[in-house]
Every structure is written in C-alpha cells, then in structure tokens.
Write a protein that holds these residues in place. Structure first.
Motif, PDB file in Angstrom:
ATOM      1  N   SER A  90     -39.272 128.977   7.368  1.00 45.04           N
ATOM      2  CA  SER A  90     -38.200 128.036   7.047  1.00 45.04           C
ATOM      3  C   SER A  90     -36.863 128.734   6.803  1.00 45.04           C
ATOM      4  O   SER A  90     -35.821 128.098   6.775  1.00 45.04           O
ATOM      5  N   ASN A  91     -36.892 130.044   6.614  1.00 42.66           N
ATOM      6  CA  ASN A  91     -35.666 130.796   6.355  1.00 42.66           C
ATOM      7  C   ASN A  91     -35.712 132.110   7.127  1.00 42.66           C
ATOM      8  O   ASN A  91     -35.578 133.177   6.562  1.00 42.66           O
ATOM      9  N   THR A  93     -34.166 134.627   9.282  1.00 44.17           N
ATOM     10  CA  THR A  93     -32.861 135.091   9.731  1.00 44.17           C
ATOM     11  C   THR A  93     -33.026 136.400  10.514  1.00 44.17           C
ATOM     12  O   THR A  93     -34.027 137.094  10.352  1.00 44.17           O
TER      13      THR A  93
END
Length: 198
Positions: A90-91, A93
């Motif tokens: 979900s995160n 990067t």
C-alpha cells in the motif's frame, strides 16, 4: 410515449451503463492490484527462504573455517539488516524498493564471500550437509529471479490498466496508484569477479 419519459429512460440507461462500466473497471483494477500484491508477497517469501537458509550454511562453513570470523560477522549483519526492511504494497515507493534491494544486495555480497571461504576447504565442499544447503540456495536464487519477474509482469499489467483511458479516470477516483517494479541493481550487467586466491 411522452418526450420527457423518453429522456428520463435515456438518462437512466446512461447512468446504469456508466455504473456497470465503473463497477467492471473497478473490479478489474482490484483484481490486477491483488495479483501484483500477491506477487510482491511471493518475492518477499522467497527472499525470506534465502535468509532462513543462510544461518545453517554459515554454521556448516564455520565448523570447517573457524578463523574466518569477519566473514561470518558480515553474513550475520547483512541478514539482520534484511529482516528490518519490509515492503508494504500500500506504500510501495521507489525509495523503499531501493532500500530493500540494497539490503538484499549486501546479503548477496556477504553470501558470496561465504562461498569463497567454502571454496578454500575441500573437505567442506565434500560435506553432504553443505552440498545440500548449497543446492537449496541455488534453487532459491532461481526462485527469487522467477518471483521478481512474476511481480514485474503483474505490476506492468496493473499499471497499464490504471493508466489507460477511461480507466485512468476511475483509478484517480478510487485511489488506484501506479506501482513500482523491481529493477536490476546498479552494475548487475557485469559479472562479479571472484578471487579464490584471497
């Protein structure tokens, strides 16, 4: 049929078609996102398998090469740093993937040094336990490569889905963001140089 009734039926039909299209698009993006996040979990599980094999391999080598303390410390430190970095779908990067890859790269380097140490001890190479662990590690490295390829393919399909028109509109409305891929580490195009005479 009155003109106003006909207009209302057309408006309702358009709304229903839009709703069906939105549901279908949303469900398709969810499916592709889930495929990609499952593939990411598979990558992490495969890397974890490698990390779990390393202590047994290190102990086996250490039994034959007791004076190679620095190498064993590097392996232990690299394995610990790998355990500290978790990827969250979900995160996800580019920075987090780079951190994860850097930690995995350090572990690979430490493992490479451990294997160089093993080459110095013919009796160790003949040890059945070492041989079995070496084969498992080789298989795990192949699994890592396959899992990364699967993940990148799933992410490519997902990214294409959320970036094409009209899906891009729904993706923005529902919070479907582009996902990052694994890339080859810097210098990966060059074969590593191993010096067995160190």
């Amino acid at each position: 049929m009155k003109k106003s009734t006909l207009i209302m039926l057309i408006i309702v039909a358009v709304i229903v078609l839009f709703g069906i299209g939105a549901c279908s698009t949303y469900n398709g993006m969810v499916e592709k996102q889930e495929t990609a996040t499952t593939a990411l979990a598979d990558v992490q599980a495969t890397y974890q398998r490698r990390a779990d094999l390393i202590p047994n391999l290190a102990k086996t080598v250490q039994a034959y090469a007791k004076h190679e303390r620095q190498t064993f410390e590097e392996v232990t430190k690299a394995r610990a740093s790998v355990g500290q970095i978790k990827l969250d779908a979900s995160n996800l990067t580019p920075e987090k993937i780079k951190q994860f890859e850097a930690a995995q790269g350090q572990l690979s380097q430490a493992l490479g040094k451990l294997m160089v140490v093993a080459e110095r001890y013919p009796e160790l190479k003949a040890n059945q336990n070492f041989h079995s662990l070496q084969i498992q590690l080789e298989g795990t490295e192949n699994r890592i490569n396959y899992a990364r390829q699967n993940y990148n393919e799933a992410v490519q399909k997902y990214n294409q889905d959320v970036r094409t028109f009209p899906n891009v509109i729904f993706a923005g409305m529902f919070g479907f963001n582009r996902m990052e891929k694994f890339e080859a580490a810097a210098g990966a195009e060059k074969a590593p140089e191993l010096n067995f005479n160190e």
